[in-house]
Design a protein around this motif. Sequence first.
Motif, PDB file in Angstrom:
ATOM      1  N   LEU A  98       2.192   9.235  -6.128  1.00  0.00           N
ATOM      2  CA  LEU A  98       2.779  10.545  -5.885  1.00  0.00           C
ATOM      3  C   LEU A  98       3.840  10.860  -6.935  1.00  0.00           C
ATOM      4  O   LEU A  98       3.842  11.942  -7.528  1.00  0.00           O
ATOM      5  CB  LEU A  98       3.391  10.604  -4.485  1.00  0.00           C
ATOM      6  CG  LEU A  98       4.154  11.888  -4.139  1.00  0.00           C
ATOM      7  CD1 LEU A  98       3.185  13.064  -4.082  1.00  0.00           C
ATOM      8  CD2 LEU A  98       4.890  11.722  -2.829  1.00  0.00           C
ATOM      9  N   TYR A  99       4.722   9.924  -7.200  1.00  0.00           N
ATOM     10  CA  TYR A  99       5.785  10.134  -8.178  1.00  0.00           C
ATOM     11  C   TYR A  99       5.215  10.322  -9.581  1.00  0.00           C
ATOM     12  O   TYR A  99       5.716  11.137 -10.358  1.00  0.00           O
ATOM     13  CB  TYR A  99       6.781   8.978  -8.175  1.00  0.00           C
ATOM     14  CG  TYR A  99       7.569   8.852  -6.888  1.00  0.00           C
ATOM     15  CD1 TYR A  99       7.885   9.968  -6.111  1.00  0.00           C
ATOM     16  CD2 TYR A  99       8.004   7.617  -6.446  1.00  0.00           C
ATOM     17  CE1 TYR A  99       8.599   9.853  -4.941  1.00  0.00           C
ATOM     18  CE2 TYR A  99       8.720   7.489  -5.270  1.00  0.00           C
ATOM     19  CZ  TYR A  99       9.021   8.610  -4.519  1.00  0.00           C
ATOM     20  OH  TYR A  99       9.735   8.484  -3.360  1.00  0.00           O
ATOM     21  N   GLU A 100       4.172   9.581  -9.908  1.00  0.00           N
ATOM     22  CA  GLU A 100       3.577   9.707 -11.238  1.00  0.00           C
ATOM     23  C   GLU A 100       2.877  11.051 -11.403  1.00  0.00           C
ATOM     24  O   GLU A 100       2.807  11.587 -12.505  1.00  0.00           O
ATOM     25  CB  GLU A 100       2.607   8.557 -11.511  1.00  0.00           C
ATOM     26  CG  GLU A 100       3.313   7.247 -11.790  1.00  0.00           C
ATOM     27  CD  GLU A 100       2.354   6.092 -12.043  1.00  0.00           C
ATOM     28  OE1 GLU A 100       1.124   6.255 -11.840  1.00  0.00           O
ATOM     29  OE2 GLU A 100       2.851   5.022 -12.431  1.00  0.00           O
ATOM     30  N   ARG A 101       2.367  11.619 -10.329  1.00  0.00           N
ATOM     31  CA  ARG A 101       1.763  12.943 -10.405  1.00  0.00           C
ATOM     32  C   ARG A 101       2.832  14.021 -10.600  1.00  0.00           C
ATOM     33  O   ARG A 101       2.630  14.978 -11.315  1.00  0.00           O
ATOM     34  CB  ARG A 101       0.963  13.254  -9.138  1.00  0.00           C
ATOM     35  CG  ARG A 101      -0.437  12.694  -9.200  1.00  0.00           C
ATOM     36  CD  ARG A 101      -1.268  13.154  -8.028  1.00  0.00           C
ATOM     37  NE  ARG A 101      -1.121  12.107  -6.993  1.00  0.00           N
ATOM     38  CZ  ARG A 101      -1.092  12.333  -5.694  1.00  0.00           C
ATOM     39  NH1 ARG A 101      -1.195  13.558  -5.218  1.00  0.00           N
ATOM     40  NH2 ARG A 101      -0.968  11.348  -4.839  1.00  0.00           N
ATOM     41  N   VAL A 102       3.977  13.816  -9.948  1.00  0.00           N
ATOM     42  CA  VAL A 102       5.044  14.811  -9.994  1.00  0.00           C
ATOM     43  C   VAL A 102       5.869  14.687 -11.269  1.00  0.00           C
ATOM     44  O   VAL A 102       6.247  15.685 -11.878  1.00  0.00           O
ATOM     45  CB  VAL A 102       5.964  14.679  -8.753  1.00  0.00           C
ATOM     46  CG1 VAL A 102       7.150  15.615  -8.849  1.00  0.00           C
ATOM     47  CG2 VAL A 102       5.178  14.933  -7.493  1.00  0.00           C
ATOM     48  N   HIS A 106       0.838  -1.203   0.000  1.00  0.00           N
ATOM     49  CA  HIS A 106       0.000   0.000   0.000  1.00  0.00           C
ATOM     50  C   HIS A 106       0.873   1.254   0.000  1.00  0.00           C
ATOM     51  O   HIS A 106       0.618   2.206  -0.755  1.00  0.00           O
ATOM     52  CB  HIS A 106      -0.940  -0.012   1.206  1.00  0.00           C
ATOM     53  CG  HIS A 106      -1.896   1.123   1.251  1.00  0.00           C
ATOM     54  ND1 HIS A 106      -2.886   1.304   0.315  1.00  0.00           N
ATOM     55  CD2 HIS A 106      -2.016   2.160   2.115  1.00  0.00           C
ATOM     56  CE1 HIS A 106      -3.573   2.387   0.597  1.00  0.00           C
ATOM     57  NE2 HIS A 106      -3.056   2.931   1.689  1.00  0.00           N
ATOM     58  N   LEU A 107       1.910   1.261   0.813  1.00  0.00           N
ATOM     59  CA  LEU A 107       2.825   2.398   0.869  1.00  0.00           C
ATOM     60  C   LEU A 107       3.535   2.575  -0.472  1.00  0.00           C
ATOM     61  O   LEU A 107       3.670   3.705  -0.975  1.00  0.00           O
ATOM     62  CB  LEU A 107       3.851   2.195   1.987  1.00  0.00           C
ATOM     63  CG  LEU A 107       4.886   3.298   2.175  1.00  0.00           C
ATOM     64  CD1 LEU A 107       4.192   4.612   2.546  1.00  0.00           C
ATOM     65  CD2 LEU A 107       5.880   2.901   3.249  1.00  0.00           C
ATOM     66  N   SER A 108       3.951   1.490  -1.071  1.00  0.00           N
ATOM     67  CA  SER A 108       4.608   1.542  -2.370  1.00  0.00           C
ATOM     68  C   SER A 108       3.668   2.097  -3.442  1.00  0.00           C
ATOM     69  O   SER A 108       4.078   2.903  -4.293  1.00  0.00           O
ATOM     70  CB  SER A 108       5.088   0.143  -2.771  1.00  0.00           C
ATOM     71  OG  SER A 108       5.685   0.147  -4.025  1.00  0.00           O
ATOM     72  N   GLN A 109       2.420   1.677  -3.403  1.00  0.00           N
ATOM     73  CA  GLN A 109       1.433   2.184  -4.365  1.00  0.00           C
ATOM     74  C   GLN A 109       1.207   3.684  -4.164  1.00  0.00           C
ATOM     75  O   GLN A 109       1.067   4.435  -5.137  1.00  0.00           O
ATOM     76  CB  GLN A 109       0.121   1.420  -4.230  1.00  0.00           C
ATOM     77  CG  GLN A 109       0.195   0.004  -4.749  1.00  0.00           C
ATOM     78  CD  GLN A 109      -1.045  -0.814  -4.422  1.00  0.00           C
ATOM     79  OE1 GLN A 109      -1.812  -0.475  -3.521  1.00  0.00           O
ATOM     80  NE2 GLN A 109      -1.225  -1.909  -5.153  1.00  0.00           N
ATOM     81  N   GLN A 110       1.158   4.119  -2.913  1.00  0.00           N
ATOM     82  CA  GLN A 110       0.991   5.544  -2.642  1.00  0.00           C
ATOM     83  C   GLN A 110       2.174   6.346  -3.172  1.00  0.00           C
ATOM     84  O   GLN A 110       2.006   7.405  -3.777  1.00  0.00           O
ATOM     85  CB  GLN A 110       0.830   5.797  -1.136  1.00  0.00           C
ATOM     86  CG  GLN A 110      -0.495   5.355  -0.582  1.00  0.00           C
ATOM     87  CD  GLN A 110      -0.575   5.562   0.921  1.00  0.00           C
ATOM     88  OE1 GLN A 110       0.435   5.658   1.604  1.00  0.00           O
ATOM     89  NE2 GLN A 110      -1.798   5.624   1.438  1.00  0.00           N
ATOM     90  N   LYS A 111       3.375   5.822  -2.951  1.00  0.00           N
ATOM     91  CA  LYS A 111       4.571   6.505  -3.456  1.00  0.00           C
ATOM     92  C   LYS A 111       4.554   6.572  -4.980  1.00  0.00           C
ATOM     93  O   LYS A 111       4.886   7.604  -5.562  1.00  0.00           O
ATOM     94  CB  LYS A 111       5.836   5.778  -2.994  1.00  0.00           C
ATOM     95  CG  LYS A 111       6.168   5.983  -1.544  1.00  0.00           C
ATOM     96  CD  LYS A 111       7.446   5.232  -1.188  1.00  0.00           C
ATOM     97  CE  LYS A 111       7.800   5.380   0.261  1.00  0.00           C
ATOM     98  NZ  LYS A 111       9.025   4.626   0.603  1.00  0.00           N
ATOM     99  N   ARG A 112       4.159   5.480  -5.608  1.00  0.00           N
ATOM    100  CA  ARG A 112       4.111   5.462  -7.073  1.00  0.00           C
ATOM    101  C   ARG A 112       3.127   6.507  -7.592  1.00  0.00           C
ATOM    102  O   ARG A 112       3.423   7.235  -8.541  1.00  0.00           O
ATOM    103  CB  ARG A 112       3.733   4.067  -7.560  1.00  0.00           C
ATOM    104  CG  ARG A 112       3.698   3.995  -9.080  1.00  0.00           C
ATOM    105  CD  ARG A 112       3.258   2.644  -9.561  1.00  0.00           C
ATOM    106  NE  ARG A 112       3.143   2.673 -11.003  1.00  0.00           N
ATOM    107  CZ  ARG A 112       3.785   1.870 -11.818  1.00  0.00           C
ATOM    108  NH1 ARG A 112       4.595   0.962 -11.322  1.00  0.00           N
ATOM    109  NH2 ARG A 112       3.614   1.954 -13.109  1.00  0.00           N
TER     110      ARG A 112
END
Length: 79
Positions: free
Chosen positions: A66-70, A58-64
């Motif tokens: 976030l990174y894809e938005r940025v 779940h944390l990895s998906q959240q980071k992904r």
Amino acid sequence: MADRRAKATLISAIILSSLTIWAVHFQQQQERETMYKGVLKDDKRRREKMKQREEDLHLSQQKRELYERVQTIDKSSAS
């Protein structure tokens, strides 16, 4: 007199044999309970590990996300 000794020996042998059989059965029961507790501990450890892995995913998906938005991802260079 010899008759008394023979009876005493027989009774002693019966008592000793009975105690030995009881002790073996008691020990087997204790070992069974110990093994079962080990299975329960393994199940608990497995559940905790799965929960931790799900949290990591779940944390990895959240980071992904976030990174894809940025960052912009070029589809041709991604593969």
